[in-house]
Design an enzyme around this catalytic site. Sequence first.
Site, PDB file in Angstrom:
ATOM      1  N   GLU A 199      -3.161   0.087  -3.869  1.00 18.43           N
ATOM      2  CA  GLU A 199      -2.795  -1.131  -3.170  1.00 18.43           C
ATOM      3  C   GLU A 199      -2.931  -2.374  -4.036  1.00 18.43           C
ATOM      4  O   GLU A 199      -3.751  -2.436  -4.946  1.00 18.43           O
ATOM      5  CB  GLU A 199      -3.580  -1.290  -1.871  1.00 18.43           C
ATOM      6  CG  GLU A 199      -5.068  -1.174  -2.002  1.00 18.43           C
ATOM      7  CD  GLU A 199      -5.704  -0.858  -0.641  1.00 18.43           C
ATOM      8  OE1 GLU A 199      -6.517  -1.664  -0.198  1.00 18.43           O
ATOM      9  OE2 GLU A 199      -5.382   0.178  -0.044  1.00 18.43           O
ATOM     10  N   ASP A 258       0.865  -1.191   0.000  1.00 19.07           N
ATOM     11  CA  ASP A 258       0.000   0.000   0.000  1.00 19.07           C
ATOM     12  C   ASP A 258       0.896   1.234   0.000  1.00 19.07           C
ATOM     13  O   ASP A 258       1.809   1.352   0.816  1.00 19.07           O
ATOM     14  CB  ASP A 258      -0.906  -0.003   1.247  1.00 19.07           C
ATOM     15  CG  ASP A 258      -1.953   1.117   1.209  1.00 19.07           C
ATOM     16  OD1 ASP A 258      -3.150   0.822   1.115  1.00 19.07           O
ATOM     17  OD2 ASP A 258      -1.550   2.305   1.274  1.00 19.07           O
TER      18      ASP A 258
END
Length: 358
Positions: A104, A4
């Site tokens: 992500e 992420d």
Amino acid sequence: MFVDLDYFFAQVEEVENPSVKHKPIIVCVFSGRGGDSGVVSSANYVARRYGVKAGMPIRTAKRILPDEAIILPIRLSHYSEVSRKIMNLLKSFGGVVRVESIDEAVMDVTAVVDGDFEKAVALAKEIKKKIFDETGLTCSIGIGPNRVIAKMAADASKPNGLKLVMPEEVADFLRNQPVEALPGIGSKSGKILTEKGVRNVGDLAKLELPELEKIFGFKRALYFYQASRGVLDEPVAEKPPPSQISKIITLKRNTRDIEEVMEALSAVVEDAMARLASSGYLASKLGLIVITTTLKTITRQTEIRLGTGLDENLRSIRKILAELLEEDGELYIRRVGVRFSELKKFSGQSSLNLFTES
Ligand code: TTP
Ligand code: MG
Ligand code: MG
């Protein structure tokens, strides 16, 4: 492995203008209804120290931030381009890569590292370095025996972190995490659980399935049951190709003025094109969606060449819109949007020209 990007939109702005680095930066979605109406999309960690966070009204953020705060409008097509580049980097390391959102991805790297967690850590370091060298951006990576643990490990390591949770550490890792840290538990479910005295994942793991089912229904209950025990073992699969990409907005006022509608549509087309580009597909059909003041939905589409640019797409849309308006002199438009369909995968070369060619 879960990757992420740290304060993604705000970090892109920071990296491209390093002089703002130590200042609070917030990227905002202005609603277009004037003044500071709109919400915060992303805030850097300096701004977060003042309590600014995503979803907060821009006015509130301005009130709590000092004067030197940097407030920027969102540049979605640009972030999508950066995202696509990073996702392609991730794919270059092998393994199965599932892009979960603009910032992500979850990766099954089991085969790449022969199931060796220490090797996975070395791989994560390489990935972090590659992303940083190519884009100047930091990310956080979590590694674990399944995607839920990997995501939670990434979250727990933020920012610029790397955290491994070994299979034998899962129970300890989960026990003291607040229930909201479990992916899929939003503030609403979190509140319901807190009211029942369930504060952390350890408490949640003590509830039996029927009890959870009474509150959340079977599907979510089963997920919470398995995830809280660290045993959720869904395989990581690439996403099926999208069949269409669309975007629709409500006009500031009802109108049949073509210039007014086209002005609103230019951002809509650009946004849809950005999502198209970051999805890795090209479209051969472009459609206009019009919702009238009488709430009738009209859609009409046209063929386009693969990889057409913004200006050309706007010309196609304008043509369809002009026809519609001419056919019906009573037509007043309330909402308007576009749809790209008949998508075809493209690979390799940059789609930057999608935004620059005319
Ligand atoms: P996140 O990964 O949730 O947030 P982030 O990258 O800004 O910060 P973190 O370091 O905690 O990961 O979301 C990714 C991007 O999505 C974010 O930069 C902006 C956008 N976004 C919104 O526009 N609105 C929102 O409410 C959230 C949560 C994110
Ligand atoms: Mg992020
Ligand atoms: Mg994210």
